[in-house]
Design a protein around this motif. Structure first.
Motif, PDB file in Angstrom:
ATOM      1  N   MET A 260       2.819   1.277   5.957  1.00  0.00           N
ATOM      2  CA  MET A 260       3.486   2.548   5.688  1.00  0.00           C
ATOM      3  C   MET A 260       4.311   2.995   6.897  1.00  0.00           C
ATOM      4  O   MET A 260       5.416   3.517   6.763  1.00  0.00           O
ATOM      5  CB  MET A 260       2.449   3.624   5.344  1.00  0.00           C
ATOM      6  CG  MET A 260       1.898   3.541   3.945  1.00  0.00           C
ATOM      7  SD  MET A 260       2.992   4.363   2.779  1.00  0.00           S
ATOM      8  CE  MET A 260       2.080   4.150   1.259  1.00  0.00           C
ATOM      9  N   ASP A 261       3.743   2.794   8.080  1.00  0.00           N
ATOM     10  CA  ASP A 261       4.461   3.192   9.286  1.00  0.00           C
ATOM     11  C   ASP A 261       5.582   2.207   9.607  1.00  0.00           C
ATOM     12  O   ASP A 261       6.690   2.618   9.968  1.00  0.00           O
ATOM     13  CB  ASP A 261       3.500   3.281  10.462  1.00  0.00           C
ATOM     14  CG  ASP A 261       4.154   3.887  11.690  1.00  0.00           C
ATOM     15  OD1 ASP A 261       4.422   5.107  11.663  1.00  0.00           O
ATOM     16  OD2 ASP A 261       4.412   3.157  12.661  1.00  0.00           O
ATOM     17  N   MET A 356      -0.277   9.918   0.834  1.00  0.00           N
ATOM     18  CA  MET A 356      -0.970  11.124   1.253  1.00  0.00           C
ATOM     19  C   MET A 356      -1.854  10.845   2.469  1.00  0.00           C
ATOM     20  O   MET A 356      -1.907  11.651   3.407  1.00  0.00           O
ATOM     21  CB  MET A 356      -1.816  11.682   0.107  1.00  0.00           C
ATOM     22  CG  MET A 356      -0.996  12.169  -1.084  1.00  0.00           C
ATOM     23  SD  MET A 356       0.180  13.476  -0.636  1.00  0.00           S
ATOM     24  CE  MET A 356      -0.930  14.789  -0.136  1.00  0.00           C
ATOM     25  N   ARG A 357      -2.539   9.706   2.470  1.00  0.00           N
ATOM     26  CA  ARG A 357      -3.358   9.337   3.620  1.00  0.00           C
ATOM     27  C   ARG A 357      -2.495   9.176   4.874  1.00  0.00           C
ATOM     28  O   ARG A 357      -2.881   9.609   5.962  1.00  0.00           O
ATOM     29  CB  ARG A 357      -4.098   8.017   3.342  1.00  0.00           C
ATOM     30  CG  ARG A 357      -5.276   8.116   2.394  1.00  0.00           C
ATOM     31  CD  ARG A 357      -6.442   8.866   3.034  1.00  0.00           C
ATOM     32  NE  ARG A 357      -6.938   8.216   4.224  1.00  0.00           N
ATOM     33  CZ  ARG A 357      -8.067   7.504   4.279  1.00  0.00           C
ATOM     34  NH1 ARG A 357      -8.795   7.349   3.185  1.00  0.00           N
ATOM     35  NH2 ARG A 357      -8.476   6.974   5.409  1.00  0.00           N
ATOM     36  N   TYR A 358      -1.337   8.554   4.679  1.00  0.00           N
ATOM     37  CA  TYR A 358      -0.455   8.328   5.821  1.00  0.00           C
ATOM     38  C   TYR A 358       0.077   9.648   6.386  1.00  0.00           C
ATOM     39  O   TYR A 358       0.168   9.822   7.606  1.00  0.00           O
ATOM     40  CB  TYR A 358       0.711   7.429   5.419  1.00  0.00           C
ATOM     41  CG  TYR A 358       1.729   7.246   6.519  1.00  0.00           C
ATOM     42  CD1 TYR A 358       1.450   6.447   7.622  1.00  0.00           C
ATOM     43  CD2 TYR A 358       2.959   7.893   6.470  1.00  0.00           C
ATOM     44  CE1 TYR A 358       2.371   6.289   8.650  1.00  0.00           C
ATOM     45  CE2 TYR A 358       3.889   7.745   7.497  1.00  0.00           C
ATOM     46  CZ  TYR A 358       3.588   6.943   8.579  1.00  0.00           C
ATOM     47  OH  TYR A 358       4.508   6.798   9.595  1.00  0.00           O
ATOM     48  N   LEU A 359       0.400  10.588   5.521  1.00  0.00           N
ATOM     49  CA  LEU A 359       0.961  11.871   5.962  1.00  0.00           C
ATOM     50  C   LEU A 359      -0.006  12.661   6.834  1.00  0.00           C
ATOM     51  O   LEU A 359       0.424  13.417   7.711  1.00  0.00           O
ATOM     52  CB  LEU A 359       1.380  12.704   4.750  1.00  0.00           C
ATOM     53  CG  LEU A 359       2.604  12.191   3.975  1.00  0.00           C
ATOM     54  CD1 LEU A 359       2.840  13.035   2.725  1.00  0.00           C
ATOM     55  CD2 LEU A 359       3.854  12.194   4.851  1.00  0.00           C
ATOM     56  N   ILE A 360      -1.294  12.500   6.585  1.00  0.00           N
ATOM     57  CA  ILE A 360      -2.272  13.253   7.375  1.00  0.00           C
ATOM     58  C   ILE A 360      -2.823  12.438   8.548  1.00  0.00           C
ATOM     59  O   ILE A 360      -3.689  12.895   9.279  1.00  0.00           O
ATOM     60  CB  ILE A 360      -3.442  13.750   6.494  1.00  0.00           C
ATOM     61  CG1 ILE A 360      -4.205  12.564   5.894  1.00  0.00           C
ATOM     62  CG2 ILE A 360      -2.944  14.676   5.403  1.00  0.00           C
ATOM     63  CD1 ILE A 360      -5.451  12.963   5.120  1.00  0.00           C
TER      64      ILE A 360
END
Length: 369
Positions: A260-261, A356-360
């Motif tokens: 994701m990053d 959503m996991r990545y955003l937090i």
């Protein structure tokens, strides 16, 4: 709609692609080339993986020769011991070390750089410690694709048979996008745990100069930056496939977060994501429309139109299942026919969950400090 909408999916496009691939592969001279390989493996706290997977590399039936370079860092387990024990049996196994003083740069990318510089061959195969060749013909198959017209070669890989079936399906599904792009004009990302490239190309592009600070993404950055018009090939035949160790839920999730990053820094990412999102949109809108029509005309007691809607719904499921199953069988993925539709529907929701996991997640975790 029931006929047209199911055609907007990666499995349909892949069937055509695989037919073209088979024709090209059948027509090409399949004589094994005399290219020599340097296989670079980066390892840190990978004692079990190396002990399990390295022997399969040395079992390769490849007369032209190859060397294996394992680059290790400071490990808490017996990684170094495993490599030293194998060196006693294999004279073509070498090792080098990451200096403890290295800071502000990815240790993985530094390890790859050290391995490439130590390599004697121009063709490098970067390989993850968690995977191994499915057969002893892996290098022979790879060599056929490593020719003067190509600078990058990707290799299909999937998790072993003990792995959660959805993980296997998802891995195949996403690799199909990467494979299509690689066999098209320009590759976007790697297919996972293996990529072959030229040492001369690595040096020409100054290695990972533009992304040394990012912890992971070494496979994807190489493919994304080094890919040029039609300079990439993909190996999908059975003899050249790789088996990846069954990941724990934590390691699988970490892998998704790192990707994701990484994708934020890849060129051509917008077009790549548009294709996936378009496929997901049409699939869901098709199902929603057909179910809504069945419910509405059921309430209205319009049995003729209800029957037509039900028929359209069945056609959609059959088309998607039959086409997907052909591709799944080609890749020997072992996915049940009954799982195809639920797994397809699950894809977009997994993506949203991961997003959503990545955003937090603390973004500093992805940068070498």
């Amino acid at each position: 709609m029931a006929i047209v909408t199911p055609l907007i999916n990666i499995f349909i496009r892949s069937i055509r692609l695989l037919r073209i691939y088979r024709k090209i592969y059948d027509d090409r001279e399949t004589k094994v080339s005399d290219v020599k390989f340097s296989i670079v493996i980066t390892a840190q706290d990978n004692e079990q993986e190396l002990e399990k997977n390295l022997p399969a590399i040395f079992e390769q039936d490849y007369e032209s020769g190859f060397e294996v370079i394992v680059v290790t860092g400071k490990s808490d387990d017996e990684t170094d011991t495993v490599v030293k024990n194998l060196q006693k049996e294999h004279s073509n196994l070498y090792t080098t070390f990451i200096p403890d003083s290295s800071r502000y740069m990815s240790r993985m990318k530094l390890a790859v750089t050290l391995g490439v510089k130590a390599a004697k061959s121009d063709w490098i195969i970067l390989l993850g410690p968690e995977c191994k060749p499915e057969t002893n013909q892996w290098l022979k198959s790879m060599s056929i694709h490593c020719n003067n017209n190509k600078d990058l070669v990707l290799c299909y890989s999937n998790y072993d048979n003990e792995t959660n079936k959805y993980y296997r399906f998802r891995r195949l599904y996403l690799q199909l996008y990467a494979i299509r792009e690689a066999l098209g004009k320009r590759a976007y990302c790697s297919t996972g745990y293996s990529v072959a490239f030229r040492k001369s190309s690595f040096m020409k592009h100054n290695g990972f100069l533009n992304n040394l600070k990012y912890e992971r993404g070494e496979f994807d950055f190489i493919v994304n930056e080094y890919s040029e018009d039609y300079n990439t090939d993909v190996v999908v035949e059975h003899d050249a496939r790789l088996i990846v160790d069954n990941p724990s839920k934590k390691s699988w999730l970490n892998e998704q977060m790192y990707y994701m990053d990484t994708r934020r820094h890849l060129a051509r990412r917008i077009w790549h994501r548009i294709k996936f999102n378009t496929d997901m949109f049409f699939m869901h809108i098709n199902y929603i429309a057909e179910i809504a029509l069945m419910v509405y005309f059921g309430i209205m007691h319009n049995w003729i139109v209800l029957g037509a809607s039900a028929f359209a719904f069945i056609c959609t499921i059959l088309i998607r299942t039959i086409v997907a199953n052909k591709v799944i069988k080609f890749f020997d993925s072992g996915i049940s026919v009954l799982s195809i539709i639920p797994f397809e529907l699950r894809m977009i929701w997994t993506q949203l969950y991961l997003k959503m996991r990545y955003l937090i997640t603390e973004k500093k975790d992805f940068i070498r400090k």
